[in-house]
Design an enzyme around this catalytic site. Sequence first.
Site, PDB file in Angstrom:
ATOM      1  N   ASP A 194       0.863  -1.190   0.000  1.00  0.00           N
ATOM      2  CA  ASP A 194       0.000   0.000   0.000  1.00  0.00           C
ATOM      3  C   ASP A 194       0.897   1.237   0.000  1.00  0.00           C
ATOM      4  OD1 ASP A 194      -1.764  -2.113   0.566  1.00  0.00           O
ATOM      5  OD2 ASP A 194      -3.023  -0.872   1.864  1.00  0.00           O
ATOM      6  N   LYS A 252      -6.963   3.272  -3.303  1.00  0.00           N
ATOM      7  CA  LYS A 252      -7.359   3.301  -1.887  1.00  0.00           C
ATOM      8  C   LYS A 252      -7.538   4.756  -1.472  1.00  0.00           C
ATOM      9  CE  LYS A 252      -5.156   2.121   2.581  1.00  0.00           C
ATOM     10  NZ  LYS A 252      -4.088   1.341   3.237  1.00  0.00           N
ATOM     11  N   LYS A 256     -10.337   0.180  -2.291  1.00  0.00           N
ATOM     12  CA  LYS A 256     -10.169   0.017  -0.842  1.00  0.00           C
ATOM     13  C   LYS A 256     -10.466   1.328  -0.121  1.00  0.00           C
ATOM     14  CE  LYS A 256      -6.730  -1.113   2.737  1.00  0.00           C
ATOM     15  NZ  LYS A 256      -5.396  -1.671   3.051  1.00  0.00           N
TER      16      LYS A 256
END
Length: 313
Positions: free
Chosen positions: A150, A213, A249
Site C-alpha cells: 500500500d 485506496k 479500498k
Amino acid sequence: MVTRNQGSGFKPALFTSRVVNRPAAEWLAASLPGLRSLKGAHQAAWLVNAVRCLDLTTLAGDDTAGRVARLCAKARDPLGPHLAEALGVSVTVGAVCVYPTMVRHAVKALEGSGVPVASVATGFPAGLTPLPLRLAEISYAVDQGADEIDVVITREYALTGDWAALYEEIAQMRAACGEAHLKVILATGDLRSLTTVYRAAMVAMQAGADFIKTSTGKEEVNATLPVSLIMLRAIRDYQAQTGQIVGFKPAGGLRTSKDALTWQVLMKEELGLSWLQPDLFRIGASSLLADIERQLSHYVTGRYAAFHHQEPA
Ligand SMILES: O=C[C@H](O)COP(=O)(O)O
C-alpha cells in the site's frame, strides 16, 4: 483470480477534461445509506462478506511482534469458532496490513493460513522521502514476504496537476512491487477537490495500480462516501476505456457495521456484485471487526456482547 491491471500508458487526454460536480456527488452519496435496508440473514451475510474483504490493520508507532501475532490470530479466525459455527461459515479476513518492519512477524504468524500480508510503504503516511528510498522500502517489504504493498503518492503532484510526474512515480512503484499487488493510496483528504481525486485515480490506474485506496487513516478527513463514489466512477471509466479491472479500498475511520454495509451497497450500485470479493474490494480498518462481531453475535443470540470480549488485539 482477477487478472492484474497492466496499466495503459500515460493518457492525460482521458481525464484532464473531466470536472466533477461536487453537489451532485454529495447528493447521490447521501441517498445511499437508505437504498437498501438489510435485515436479519441478509444483513448477516453482508457482514460476513465485509469480514472476508477486511484488511485487518495495525499501523501504530507502538506496534510490536506480539501485537501483530495477536492480530494475525484474529485474521485466521475473525469470528471465533462459536460464532462461525453458529453462522455456518468458515472465513478469514482479506489481508493483514502492517508497517514494513512488522511484515516478517505477520508472515510467520499467518503461515499456512492463506491470508496475505499487506505492507504500507513509500514513507507512509506523508510520502515525503526521496523516491529512491521509497522504492527501496517497497523492495524491503517484498523481500520480507509482503504479498501486497500500500503506497502513498506525492500529493504535491496531484495538487499542482503534474500528472506526468505522478504517473512516473507510480509506474516505478509498480515495477518495484514485482509480483506483489500494488494499492495506491490517494490520501483524498489532502486533495481538496473531487476533480483532483478523479484525475489522480485515473493516473494511478494508468500507471498500473491493482487497487486504488482512499486514505491512510492519518489524514484529517479519511474515507467519505462522495470521494468513494468518484473513485468508483473512475474505476468504471478506466474499465470502459481499457477493458481492465481495478479494485477499491476505502480506509480510515470505518468503524461500524453500518459503514461496512453502506460501502458494500455503494460498490454494488456502482460496479455490481462481482466487485464484492477480496480480489476487488477491501475495507482497510483497525477497529471495525469488533462491531461486526457484535452485530453478528446479536443476530445469532438475540443479545449484544460486551466490546471487551471482542477486541481484535
Ligand atoms: O489502511 C488502513 C487505515 O490506516 C485504517 O484506519 P483506521 O485506523 O481509521 O481504521
